[in-house]
Design a protein around this motif. Structure first.
Motif, PDB file in Angstrom:
ATOM      1  N   PRO A 208      35.482  34.582  29.077  1.00  0.00           N
ATOM      2  CA  PRO A 208      35.516  35.605  30.136  1.00  0.00           C
ATOM      3  C   PRO A 208      36.725  36.535  30.001  1.00  0.00           C
ATOM      4  O   PRO A 208      37.829  36.097  29.656  1.00  0.00           O
ATOM      5  CB  PRO A 208      35.593  34.768  31.419  1.00  0.00           C
ATOM      6  N   GLN A 209      36.485  37.805  30.264  1.00  0.00           N
ATOM      7  CA  GLN A 209      37.538  38.818  30.207  1.00  0.00           C
ATOM      8  C   GLN A 209      37.321  39.823  31.319  1.00  0.00           C
ATOM      9  O   GLN A 209      36.188  40.049  31.755  1.00  0.00           O
ATOM     10  CB  GLN A 209      37.524  39.540  28.858  1.00  0.00           C
ATOM     11  N   PHE A 210      38.398  40.429  31.776  1.00  0.00           N
ATOM     12  CA  PHE A 210      38.272  41.523  32.734  1.00  0.00           C
ATOM     13  C   PHE A 210      39.278  42.614  32.365  1.00  0.00           C
ATOM     14  O   PHE A 210      40.306  42.348  31.744  1.00  0.00           O
ATOM     15  CB  PHE A 210      38.487  41.040  34.166  1.00  0.00           C
ATOM     16  N   GLY A 237      44.567  35.282  41.684  1.00  0.00           N
ATOM     17  CA  GLY A 237      44.243  36.644  41.293  1.00  0.00           C
ATOM     18  C   GLY A 237      44.022  37.490  42.528  1.00  0.00           C
ATOM     19  O   GLY A 237      43.632  36.980  43.584  1.00  0.00           O
ATOM     20  N   LEU A 238      44.274  38.796  42.423  1.00  0.00           N
ATOM     21  CA  LEU A 238      44.208  39.681  43.576  1.00  0.00           C
ATOM     22  C   LEU A 238      43.145  40.758  43.354  1.00  0.00           C
ATOM     23  O   LEU A 238      43.071  41.359  42.285  1.00  0.00           O
ATOM     24  CB  LEU A 238      45.566  40.335  43.813  1.00  0.00           C
ATOM     25  N   LEU A 391      39.162  31.208  36.683  1.00  0.00           N
ATOM     26  CA  LEU A 391      39.685  32.370  37.399  1.00  0.00           C
ATOM     27  C   LEU A 391      39.290  33.671  36.705  1.00  0.00           C
ATOM     28  O   LEU A 391      38.855  34.634  37.353  1.00  0.00           O
ATOM     29  CB  LEU A 391      41.206  32.280  37.527  1.00  0.00           C
ATOM     30  N   LEU A 392      39.420  33.716  35.382  1.00  0.00           N
ATOM     31  CA  LEU A 392      39.064  34.930  34.648  1.00  0.00           C
ATOM     32  C   LEU A 392      37.584  35.253  34.808  1.00  0.00           C
ATOM     33  O   LEU A 392      37.194  36.422  34.902  1.00  0.00           O
ATOM     34  CB  LEU A 392      39.418  34.781  33.163  1.00  0.00           C
ATOM     35  N   LEU A 397      33.373  38.777  37.099  1.00  0.00           N
ATOM     36  CA  LEU A 397      32.200  39.036  37.926  1.00  0.00           C
ATOM     37  C   LEU A 397      32.492  40.042  39.028  1.00  0.00           C
ATOM     38  O   LEU A 397      31.619  40.841  39.397  1.00  0.00           O
ATOM     39  CB  LEU A 397      31.702  37.720  38.539  1.00  0.00           C
ATOM     40  N   VAL A 398      33.702  40.019  39.559  1.00  0.00           N
ATOM     41  CA  VAL A 398      34.082  41.013  40.572  1.00  0.00           C
ATOM     42  C   VAL A 398      33.938  42.418  40.006  1.00  0.00           C
ATOM     43  O   VAL A 398      33.390  43.321  40.653  1.00  0.00           O
ATOM     44  CB  VAL A 398      35.520  40.759  41.063  1.00  0.00           C
ATOM     45  N   GLU A 399      34.412  42.618  38.787  1.00  0.00           N
ATOM     46  CA  GLU A 399      34.290  43.938  38.156  1.00  0.00           C
ATOM     47  C   GLU A 399      32.838  44.276  37.846  1.00  0.00           C
ATOM     48  O   GLU A 399      32.386  45.404  38.099  1.00  0.00           O
ATOM     49  CB  GLU A 399      35.116  43.972  36.871  1.00  0.00           C
TER      50      GLU A 399
END
Length: 790
Positions: A208-210, A237-238, A391-392, A397-399
């Motif tokens: 996973p990457q963001f 993470g924020l 966490l990543l 997924l948020v992005e």
């Protein structure tokens, strides 16, 4: 653990494997399948349609005639739905298709027909009729058919396509029973590894990457870990400018397939990652993190927190909590607080990914009475090395879902030292352990299929962080066996040593079992734990050993007698319709500071009596060369019938009291014997414990029957002792065979009958010699007020 095949296929392609083969293969390799279910059943022939024309029914005020495009053709459908309109995109069940009633589970088959004279070739569906509920479609009308809108993703759907696929119902869910040592299999990725290894398929689990945006989380949030022993890693993470909305259809479909109810996009992401990677996450509304500071600490004694479910619980100093500067906002690893959750007006979210001590989480969950999906995973001692991946993935997924702006930096409080775990591998030792002949290169290939590293130079297996269960060479042998195939391993007899010895106690016990089975008794095995009420019926039942953490009241004390245990088996047999039974158990009873091995026998049935039980007891005693015929005394204590029980030192036997039987709901007579085995075996050893050869008599025996009148209170054993003492020369045996009361006998008197056998070792007895011996015996009996019955 549920597994969606659609989700599984993201990582390993199983489309070419038939479901029965997939299930049997996984079960044989150690991932036991409980059951599987097709989410589309019993739905069929449901497509996405579009209403192109609508008009009122000529013969009804409440019906509409709709022309519905289903791809290559149009069909006419009559509906009573009042929310239908031209251009509406709806699920349509065609002629011959089936729908379901969510309320009662009934299935309805749709057939072409006429409604008030108008032909209807199907039916427009509501959410209930396709097995879904209104929460799946928050914007849908409360009453009426389901009309899809932009939020449901209709732009990407093709008219006439399979509606079940659109709704995520074209899926099969497999339910697994995961053992406690395989925490990695409480995740879709973990089961994907098992599938890939079992069927030797390629596995793709992307890292996973963001991208992230500008901003430093440390400027807005601080994290302090006070108890580093119970929290080995804490990451945060924020996400700013959060947009709370329903999750997309594909994500909610996967959550529902796994048995998780969708809530909103942020909460759904935390649940999705937990199911995907097996690591629980929590999302805090930053507004409720007082002062922007997060502290991982032990709760203060009697500190209170209101949980997400609305209940307030009291904490103690052993419970780990996540707190802000003023109050606890979550019970670590168990459940968040009421004001820590995400709501519709949440603007900034702090994502927590952590690793808490498994024992601490389990104790906390038990104390506050909340065992959750999160706690059940932490209890199995997760590896802190994998926290970052979880966490990543959440931030990624948020992005991808457009839920907000992710800060590029994260907080990582690591309180552990990451070490590489290696286990030595000897392929010959593995083969010896398994009884196989698997080549070394094939064993190494199995390790690689399981994503285990291998050091060829040092012959060591490098264990990845997600496999906490592999620690010893025997664990490697298990991995080889389950992937190689248990069904391929040839069955062989175990290699037993020649120096096995049977103890004296064991040999006597085996002898005892042989005697009892020869008497028609069946062995039973019961728990040593009983309820205080059950134990109270036994003699010496005061002050039993109580369990500190019992399963329940029914198993809260250690038994002081086996009578209650065997009586419970008797009850079960009677309730099962068995009209008669002979049962026995060899087990252990527990007193304060003392344990004893005991034999308990239970009989019931129309042919059973005190005397059949006495016969079995005498057979046991005789087998061990113990004569109890002259030493048995009347026994009047509970739980036995005061007039139908006897005892001999360490042996008690007789009919149970009607009071006890009534408490157990038994209407027939039950006979119980209890023998302390240590005393029985010691008595046998004291008396010599050897079988002495006696030659077959060369001369015939002479038999005389005596019926003797005595007081009611006189015991048969006392009479036998007098008879044996009255003639020691020719008397071979004395056998009691009858008792009689009433008739011409005086009140308080009874008649006991015995068979006396006389034999002379060096010749044939004459009648005169036998008569003389009988006179001597009668003389001794008359001295004790026991007379011959005339």
């Amino acid at each position: 653990m549920n597994l969606s095949l659609n989700w599984l296929n993201d990582y390993v392609n199983t489309e070419e494997i038939l479901l029965p083969k997939l299930i049997s293969g996984l079960t044989m390799s150690g991932s036991k399948v409980e059951k599987s279910r097709d989410l589309s059943e019993p739905l069929s022939k449901i497509v996405i349609g579009k209403v192109t024309e609508i008009k009122k029914h000529e013969n009804s005020d409440k019906l509409w005639i709709c022309k519905v495009n289903i791809g290559e053709t149009d069909v006419q459908i009559v509906t009573g739905a009042q929310n239908v309109f031209e251009g509406a995109v709806i699920p349509v069940v065609l002629d011959g298709g089936t729908v379901i009633n969510r309320q009662d589970g009934s299935v309805t088959k749709i057939k072409k027909g006429k409604l008030r004279g108008a032909v209807s070739n199907g039916m427009l569906c509501s959410p209930d009729e396709i097995g879904m509920d209104r929460s799946d479609f928050p914007n849908a009308d409360e009453d009426g058919i389901l009309i899809l809108n932009k939020e449901d993703g209709i732009e990407a759907v093709e008219i006439g396509s399979d509606a079940l696929e659109f709704f995520g119902l074209n899926d099969t869910v497999i339910e697994f029973e995961i053992t406690n040592n395989r925490a990695d299999c409480l995740a879709v990725t973990g089961l994907a590894r098992e599938v890939a290894a079992t069927f030797d398929l390629p596995l793709e689990i992307p890292e996973p990457q963001f991208k992230g945006c500008s901003g430093d989380i440390n400027a807005e949030v601080s994290v302090t870990v006070e108890n580093k022993q119970l929290c080995s890693r804490y990451m945060a993470g924020l996400v700013k400018n959060v947009k709370i909305k329903p999750s997309p259809r594909w994500l909610t479909a996967r959550l529902k397939a796994q048995g998780v109810r969708p809530i909103n996009n942020i909460v759904d992401i935390t649940n999705y990652v937990m199911l995907e990677y097996g690591y629980p996450l929590h999302a805090f509304d930053k507004r409720y993190v007082g002062g922007g500071g997060i502290t991982v600490r032990n709760a203060k004694q009697d500190e209170e927190i209101t949980l997400l479910d609305g209940n307030t619980v009291s904490l103690d100093s052993d419970i780990l909590v996540i707190a802000d500067k003023n109050k606890p906002v979550a019970v670590a690893g168990v459940m968040g607080g009421e004001y820590s959750g995400v709501s519709e007006d949440t603007d900034t979210v702090v994502f927590e990914a952590a690793c808490f001590d498994g024992v601490s989480v389990r104790r906390a969950a038990k104390k506050i009475g909340r065992r959750t999906e999160s706690s059940s995973r932490f209890e199995k001692s997760l590896n802190p090395a994998n926290v970052k991946t979880a966490l990543l993935r959440a931030l990624q997924l948020v992005e991808e879902l457009g839920c907000g702006e992710v800060c590029i930096s994260v907080i990582d409080c690591a309180n552990y030292i990451e070490t590489e775990k290696r286990v030595p591998h000897d392929y010959k030792a593995v083969n010896s352990f398994l009884g196989t002949d698997i080549p070394e290169n094939e064993q190494i290939n199995i390790f690689k299929r399981l994503e285990l590293g291998y050091d060829d130079n040092n012959k060591q297996v490098i264990v990845p962080s997600f496999r906490a269960d592999i620690n010893l060479p025997c664990d490697l042998a298990e991995e080889v066996a389950r992937i190689y195939g248990y069904d391929k391993i040839e069955s062989t007899l175990p290699r037993l040593g020649n120096n096995a010895n049977v103890s004296v106690f064991e040999s006597y016990t085996q002898k005892l079992v042989s005697v009892l089975t020869a008497q028609g008794c069946c062995e039973c095995i019961t728990y040593s734990f009983v309820s205080p009420k059950m134990n109270a019926i036994a003699p010496n039942s005061d002050n039993p050993v109580a369990l500190k953490n019992p399963f329940g009241e029914e198993t809260s004390v250690m038994r002081t007698s086996m009578i209650a245990s065997v009586l419970k088996v008797v009850v079960n047999n009677i309730n099962a319709g068995n009209s008669e039974a002979r049962l026995f158990e060899i087990g252990r009873v527990y007193g304060q500071g003392k344990e004893s091995d005991v034999l308990c026998i239970g009989l019931y049935g129309k042919d059973e009596s005190f005397f059949t039980l006495k016969g079995i007891v005498q057979e046991i005693a005789g087998c061990f060369k113990i004569d109890i015929s002259t030493s048995v005394k009347r026994y009047t204590e509970m739980p036995f019938h005061p007039g139908r029980a006897a005892h001999f030192d360490y042996i008690k036997f007789g009919e149970l009291s009607p009071i006890v039987l009534r408490d157990y709901g038994i209407s027939e007579r039950v006979y119980i014997a209890e023998i302390v085995l240590e005393e029985l075996f010691n008595h046998h050893c004291r008396s010599g414990g050897k079988t002495i050869y006696t030659p077959i008599p060369r001369f015939p025996a002479a038999v005389r029957d005596l019926s003797l009148v005595c007081d009611d209170e006189t015991e048969s054993g006392a009479i036998v002792s007098i008879v044996k003492g009255g003639c020691r020369r020719f008397l071979e045996s004395v056998e009691f065979f009858d008792v009689f009361k009433g008739g011409n006998l005086e009140d308080g008197k009874k008649s006991l009958s015995y068979k006396l056998t006389f034999r002379k070792p060096d010749g044939t007895l004459t009648d005169e010699e036998v008569d003389t011996a009988v006179k001597q015996i009668l003389g001794k009996l008359e001295e004790n007020n026991i007379k011959l019955r005339r």
